[in-house]
Scaffold this active site. Structure first.
Site, PDB file in Angstrom:
ATOM      1  N   CYS A  92       1.858   3.430   2.001  1.00 37.22           N
ATOM      2  CA  CYS A  92       2.810   3.650   3.198  1.00 37.22           C
ATOM      3  C   CYS A  92       3.626   2.472   3.519  1.00 37.22           C
ATOM      4  O   CYS A  92       4.789   2.587   4.383  1.00 37.22           O
ATOM      5  CB  CYS A  92       1.968   4.190   4.562  1.00 37.22           C
ATOM      6  SG  CYS A  92       1.235   5.575   4.290  1.00 37.22           S
ATOM      7  N   ASN A 112       0.821  -0.983   0.068  1.00 32.55           N
ATOM      8  CA  ASN A 112      -0.056   0.027  -0.153  1.00 32.55           C
ATOM      9  C   ASN A 112       0.894   1.271  -0.014  1.00 32.55           C
ATOM     10  O   ASN A 112       1.996   1.003   0.075  1.00 32.55           O
ATOM     11  CB  ASN A 112      -0.712   0.009   1.303  1.00 32.55           C
ATOM     12  CG  ASN A 112       0.054  -0.140   2.531  1.00 32.55           C
ATOM     13  OD1 ASN A 112       0.940  -0.582   2.531  1.00 32.55           O
ATOM     14  ND2 ASN A 112      -0.619   0.777   3.315  1.00 32.55           N
ATOM     15  N   GLU A 153       3.312  -0.463   4.842  1.00 34.21           N
ATOM     16  CA  GLU A 153       3.125  -1.354   5.960  1.00 34.21           C
ATOM     17  C   GLU A 153       2.519  -2.593   5.690  1.00 34.21           C
ATOM     18  O   GLU A 153       2.607  -3.499   6.468  1.00 34.21           O
ATOM     19  CB  GLU A 153       2.235  -0.689   7.128  1.00 34.21           C
ATOM     20  CG  GLU A 153       0.708  -0.630   6.869  1.00 34.21           C
ATOM     21  CD  GLU A 153       0.423   0.912   6.306  1.00 34.21           C
ATOM     22  OE1 GLU A 153      -0.619   1.257   6.512  1.00 34.21           O
ATOM     23  OE2 GLU A 153       1.234   1.576   5.774  1.00 34.21           O
TER      24      GLU A 153
END
Length: 470
Positions: free
Chosen positions: A207, A205, A209
């Site tokens: 970001c 995704n 994570e």
């Protein structure tokens, strides 16, 4: 509150056709029809407030002959430009700002174009960009150290080469200039995946994570760690109870969510991936009178994350017994997962016999707004500073205010020692990375972490750290 669902869950709850999931990964194909589907998927998902990750690796490199038309391919970066432009329109239309992750394999023929693109801050500015390491990074690092040639390939065919050291230093120099590209260890993610036998994890995704397969989703929430600290230490029984309820909560979100695409609903119901994270980690250490970068602090975090891992997997196993395992669960194959092997033998045996409700359970996302609501530090991050000046615009007037971290204020007001309080810029890159590595040992998805790079950091220093921690 001791558990706080993600912002999307708060925003979507109570709304007609509420969409509660933060982020998604969509596939790409090497055809006009495939490009059209990718752009359509991105627009639909972004319109519901979801972030999108995609890999350009399946797209043939720029200049490749197209047998059907006699023309030349425009390459993977062109697909990224189209998606970035579509994201700009969505943002201009008054919706939530588009969040994208564009990734490309290290050996892809468009890599140099991909790396140069983000040096212009007006290009691909709705996206984070990252390089996918499809093979063990040590293979590439050995090529760098031995001054060997690195080969660009497409569909197994060598299409060009570059000195490995030249490529590596370009990556490092760009990172020092702009903070990008990121490096995503796709090799390790798939090696550790509990569903290694089902589908390849292709991208993260925005970001970073959660690594996901095509059409998977992020279903996020976080444990508010300071709520479990007392004068006697950590309340382990309360933490266990909270983790188990949080796992059930997030699993229920997958059941009631209104999915943006039928393909996403099908995949997400098949694997039931969730991402239970933490926030206020630094606050917990401060309340335990420990420095963020102390050996004792890292030891406590290691113990804490190990317990959370065990509690979460116990909860998912119990849910499987109650509601059934995730549909593509295969007892023998899941038991061979490298991550499952980090669990204690009794729990592994229980999972083999009773199953798992979720293919993965744990992550640490960046908890921006939610951590501010809870008045704790974000995710695994240290506080920015015990106190700092915040500047902002109010209309046409430039204003400023002094922001004091609530825990620091409490300690000062109570006359307590504050010598163990540290801000992000008081910590070295290695301090940040050691915390991330300690957490990641017990996380089956990934950890989103900001690493502060000080001005004057050399190419060699950053290179050495990348090679050590990847």
């Amino acid at each position: 509150n001791s558990f706080f669902p993600s912002g999307r869950i708060w925003y979507g709850s109570g709304r007609a056709r509420g969409q509660f999931l933060n982020c998604f990964v969509i596939p790409t194909e090497d055809s006009r029809e495939g490009w059209g589907k990718t752009v359509s998927d991105m627009i639909v998902i972004s319109g519901t407030g979801g972030g999108v990750g995609l890999s350009g690796s399946p797209v043939r490199p720029r200049g490749t002959s197209i047998l059907g038309t006699g023309g030349k391919a425009t390459g993977s970066v062109s697909l990224m430009e189209i998606n970035n432009a579509a994201g700009e329109v969505i943002k201009a239309g008054g919706g939530r700002r588009t969040a994208l992750m564009f990734a490309l394999g290290l050996s892809h023929g468009d890599l140099l174009e991909f790396l140069d693109k983000k040096l212009n801050l007006d290009e691909l500015n709705n996206a984070n960009v990252s390089i996918l390491l499809d093979e063990d990074p040590m293979i590439f690092f050995d090529q760098v150290k031995n001054d060997e040639e690195f080969e660009f390939k497409f569909r197994g065919k060598v299409i060009g080469s570059i000195p490995a050291k030249e490529l590596w230093y370009k990556i490092i120099d760009n990172s020092l200039k702009t903070g990008e590209p990121g490096l995503l260890n796709k090799h390790l993610a798939n090696k550790m995946s509990n569903i290694w036998y089902w589908n390849e994890l292709i991208c993260t995704n925005p970001c970073g994570e959660i690594f996901m397969a095509a059409y998977e989703c992020c279903c996020l929430g976080s444990i508010v760690l300071p709520r479990f600290v007392t004068d006697r230490g950590i309340e382990w029984a309360l933490l266990k109870d909270t983790v188990k309820k949080a796992v059930r909560f997030l699993d229920n979100v997958l059941t009631v969510n209104n999915y943006p695409l039928p393909e996403i609903e099908d995949v997400c119901q098949s694997v039931r991936r969730i991402g239970l994270g933490v926030m206020g980690l630094h606050d917990l250490l401060l309340m335990s009178n420990l420095k963020y970068n102390s050996p004792e602090g890292l030891e406590l975090v290691d113990k804490l994350m190990k317990h959370i891992k065990l509690y979460a997997y116990e909860a998912s196993c119990e849910l499987a017994e109650e509601k059934g395992s995730f549909p593509v669960f295969d007892s023998d194959k899941v038991s061979k997962s490298a991550f499952i092997k980090t669990l204690k033998p009794t729990l592994r045996k229980k999972i083999k016999e009773k199953g798992l409700r979720n293919c993965a359970l744990l992550t640490i996302p960046p908890t921006g707004t939610t951590s501010m609501v809870c008045e704790v530090t974000s995710g695994p991050e240290p506080m920015f500073a015990p106190a700092y000046e915040r500047k902002f615009w109010e209309g046409d007037v430039r204003k400023s205010e002094i922001v004091v971290h609530p825990l620091f204020k409490q300690y000062v007001d109570e006359g307590k020692d504050v010598s163990h309080f540290q801000g992000a810029y008081e910590l070295s890159m290695r301090d940040h990375l050691e915390m991330q590595r300690t957490c990641q040992k017990h996380i089956d998805n990934a950890v989103s972490k900001t690493i502060n790079v000080m001005p004057g950091t050399s190419r060699e220093e950053l290179s050495d750290l990348f090679m050590e921690y990847l």
